[in-house]
Design an enzyme around this catalytic site. Sequence first.
Site, short mmCIF file in Angstrom:
data_model
loop_
_atom_site.label_atom_id
_atom_site.label_comp_id
_atom_site.label_asym_id
_atom_site.label_seq_id
_atom_site.Cartn_x
_atom_site.Cartn_y
_atom_site.Cartn_z
N GLY A 101 -79.14 90.16 37.07
CA GLY A 101 -77.75 90.49 37.39
C GLY A 101 -77.70 91.34 38.64
O GLY A 101 -78.70 91.48 39.35
N GLU A 500 -80.99 69.07 48.42
CA GLU A 500 -81.55 70.18 47.66
C GLU A 500 -83.02 69.98 47.29
O GLU A 500 -83.76 70.96 47.20
CB GLU A 500 -80.70 70.56 46.44
CG GLU A 500 -80.58 69.52 45.38
CD GLU A 500 -79.60 69.90 44.29
OE1 GLU A 500 -79.29 71.08 44.14
OE2 GLU A 500 -79.15 69.00 43.58
C1 F6R Z 1 -77.12 70.87 41.91
C2 F6R Z 1 -76.92 71.91 40.94
C3 F6R Z 1 -75.95 72.99 41.26
C4 F6R Z 1 -75.11 73.31 40.01
C5 F6R Z 1 -74.21 74.53 40.28
C6 F6R Z 1 -73.31 74.80 39.10
O1 F6R Z 1 -78.05 69.93 41.48
O2 F6R Z 1 -77.53 71.91 39.92
O3 F6R Z 1 -75.14 72.65 42.33
O4 F6R Z 1 -74.36 72.19 39.70
O5 F6R Z 1 -75.00 75.63 40.55
O6 F6R Z 1 -74.05 75.06 37.96
P1 F6R Z 1 -73.41 74.98 36.51
O7 F6R Z 1 -73.05 73.55 36.28
O8 F6R Z 1 -74.48 75.46 35.59
O9 F6R Z 1 -72.20 75.85 36.52
#
Ligand code: F6R
Length: 620
Positions: A101, A500
Amino acid sequence: MCGIVAYVGSRRAYPILIKGLQRLEYRGYDSAGIGLIENNKIVTYKKDGKVNDLISFIGDSSTDGTIGIGHTRWATHGPPNQINSHPHSSSNGKFSLIHNGIIENYLTLKIALEKKGHVFISDTDSEVLIHLIEDVYNSLEKKSSSNNDLLYQAIIIALNEVIGAYAIVILEQGNTQEIFAARKGSPLVIGIGNEEYFVASDASPIIEFTNKVIYLNDGEVAKLNKNEDVIVKTIENKIKSPYVQELEQTLESIEKGGYDHFMLKEIFEQPKSIIDTLRGRINPKTNDIILGGIIDHESRILSADRIIIIACGTSWHSGLIGEYLIEDLARINVEVEYASEFRYKNPILTKKDVVIAISQSGETADTLAALELAKEKGALTLGICNVVGSSITRTTSGGTYTHAGPEIGVASTKAFTTQVTVLTLIALRLSQLKSTVERNNYDFLIKELRLVPQKIEKLLLQNDMIKEIALKFYKATNFLYLGRGVNFPVALEGALKLKEISYIHAEGYPAAEMKHGPIALIDDEMPIVVIANRKDNYEKVVSNIQEVKARGGKLIAIVTEGDQEVKSLADYCIEIPKCFREISPLLTIIPLQLLSYHIALLRECNVDQPRNLAKSVTVE
Ligand code: F6R
């Protein structure tokens, strides 16, 4: 982002911590460390690099304690070096802390502590926190006649001075019986064994040992004494009775199961994960959709002024597909916002709005904060999440789990397709309630949706052919991805997957928008991936393809099986099975995932843990 694991009991802590850290590697990190209590003293080992570097660094050093903490750090305050790695110690070395955090007021706290004589050796906010706890502990000790629970009290008092997010675990020198854990804004799970406790950022380091867990809530501090029941207090010092849950996750679900990489395993798992997403949600006799977590809110959704979808990254892309589907099928106004922008733009929100947060992890800091803002303004908040019990699922009034199973590869694959599946279900359900889609068409769409898993199976058979295409293009420095309508977000997602994991610059564009700028990039070196399935503005996409061809671009086309026209124009074609336009993103994305995977492998990139990226972005 940072991963936390801790243990207290009678087993040797070291292997549990190391294995736990390896299970958390997917979260993304750049240094690692552990702290153990041996002969009543805290012993700390830290190293920049990966957990394997830490293991080599520790070598044959003594690692015998039965209590310890471990951490993988994703650098925020200060570079990823040994000093900034966790655990961090108090001045006198009596306390040791791991933290995930950001302590936002760390500088103010640091200056105040420095005035009192504290000396800091790292750049981190986390070191400030353990010094603050030590400082409170020292003043309590002066006033108190007994040392009973002094550290517990000190942690609670200190956390009241902290602004920001934290999941922390603390060790106390000489105390081999107990560890302390607290959270606010960053996830923390406690595993309950037999006279032993485990703590981790998620359940993956724990499931091997126990399926009984407690998800700590924000503002709770737990005392975990191996000989006692868990004690949980709020930072207002009120006792809470913890809710013990049973984990449904299995060990196999978090292992590679014969695949070279988690990403490949997760791409191949998509037929199964979509079956799991659909399971029990479509009445086999009537085709009616039942979404248990939303059913109570349906009338409010139907009378809403608009639906606002908030998300980040891949989840934002699935949100864009949701926008096309809900607007088209259910004729409800939808807006899709980056959570990180939404939360700071002073959005106009009323009780007549419905806000849907989409998140694989359910822990993304920006999405969570945007959701809390929406809640404050009286909007109905719903979630589409994968991780059961995650913060977003506990913040929303309702929602739908994707049931994709654990996604370990940093690049989202099955999370995306299951999110799109849920959004398709929502769009279809709303269309049924609003009678905006004729019954015949509705039944066809349901039939198509049910066929998706077997169509993906068929698509996956083209893996070797896609590998051949990757071989032709893996040295490219730029890629363009084009799509129209519901496949425009797929183009964005395809480009994101490539950049990525392979570090190739890639951009996604609506195919027609190309001539307003990106067309300038096209030369005979430039690979362009075009999604040109039959049912989606096909003729228009063919015109866009002609424009690319006229400028010598190298075309990789995703086409519907049997297509001839695009095949005659494109350099390489990947066929997807015939399907309805509304369902097509669930198929067109599959070859793009595989293409990125093979290109990244050929470039010798770390597919599952790409540089600088974190799986669960718990800081803003
Ligand atoms: C791309 C990827 C990130 C997540 C983003 C949101 O492959 O994994 O772009 O989609 O960080 O993450 P969540 O869905 O966990 O909120």
